[in-house]
Design a protein around this motif. Sequence first.
Motif, PDB file in Angstrom:
ATOM      1  N   GLU A  31      43.027  41.516  21.518  1.00  0.00           N
ATOM      2  CA  GLU A  31      42.617  40.909  20.243  1.00  0.00           C
ATOM      3  C   GLU A  31      42.309  39.417  20.351  1.00  0.00           C
ATOM      4  OE1 GLU A  31      45.758  44.072  19.868  1.00  0.00           O
ATOM      5  OE2 GLU A  31      45.711  42.149  20.898  1.00  0.00           O
ATOM      6  N   SER A  70      41.359  35.689  20.258  1.00  0.00           N
ATOM      7  CA  SER A  70      40.433  34.818  19.545  1.00  0.00           C
ATOM      8  C   SER A  70      40.501  33.474  20.269  1.00  0.00           C
ATOM      9  CB  SER A  70      40.845  34.666  18.078  1.00  0.00           C
ATOM     10  OG  SER A  70      39.978  33.770  17.430  1.00  0.00           O
ATOM     11  N   ASP A  72      35.214  32.960  21.043  1.00  0.00           N
ATOM     12  CA  ASP A  72      34.990  34.043  21.998  1.00  0.00           C
ATOM     13  C   ASP A  72      36.005  35.160  21.821  1.00  0.00           C
ATOM     14  OD1 ASP A  72      32.798  33.067  23.347  1.00  0.00           O
ATOM     15  OD2 ASP A  72      33.936  32.249  25.029  1.00  0.00           O
ATOM     16  N   THR A  73      35.569  36.339  22.219  1.00  0.00           N
ATOM     17  CA  THR A  73      36.457  37.497  22.356  1.00  0.00           C
ATOM     18  C   THR A  73      37.008  37.504  23.775  1.00  0.00           C
ATOM     19  OG1 THR A  73      34.663  38.881  23.169  1.00  0.00           O
ATOM     20  CG2 THR A  73      35.034  38.855  20.758  1.00  0.00           C
ATOM     21  N   LYS A  74      37.932  38.397  24.030  1.00  0.00           N
ATOM     22  CA  LYS A  74      38.469  38.552  25.377  1.00  0.00           C
ATOM     23  C   LYS A  74      37.339  38.846  26.361  1.00  0.00           C
ATOM     24  CE  LYS A  74      41.546  41.465  28.132  1.00  0.00           C
ATOM     25  NZ  LYS A  74      42.619  42.475  28.083  1.00  0.00           N
ATOM     26  N   GLU A  75      36.477  39.798  26.007  1.00  0.00           N
ATOM     27  CA  GLU A  75      35.409  40.208  26.917  1.00  0.00           C
ATOM     28  C   GLU A  75      34.501  39.031  27.276  1.00  0.00           C
ATOM     29  OE1 GLU A  75      32.128  43.756  27.301  1.00  0.00           O
ATOM     30  OE2 GLU A  75      32.562  43.005  25.292  1.00  0.00           O
TER      31      GLU A  75
END
Length: 132
Positions: A43, A45, A54-57
């Motif tokens: 999750e 942020s 950004d997201t984790k990915e």
Amino acid sequence: MALVTPAANAADETAAIEAAAEQLRALMVDPDKTKLEALIAPELSYGHSSGRIDTKERFVDDLMSGASDFLSIAISEQSVQAVGDTAIVRHTLTGDTHSKGKDPARVSLKILQIWQHQGSEWQLLARQAVPL
């Protein structure tokens, strides 16, 4: 039967959180996808000082591709506050970057990290940077 005091438990948790934060610092300089993915909550942020989130990915992909390339990172003025299964880590980050398509730069940032105890490990749940 061993007797463990609350103060000893708190010191152990603080040390574990500090170790996780240090592991993240090292992985931002020398990224390893498997280790990053294990250290970061799904999750995530991740707030950059520019305001981009950004997201984790995307965070992992940017480190792996060199789109975000830290040559060095030094941490100072770090504080850790554990609150149940969550921890608040604040510090000053100074470092050198040379991200793809950009000139080399020096960064100086104030960082807020939120870590969460998930399973048996601490994982980065949120991060926000602001320029000094």
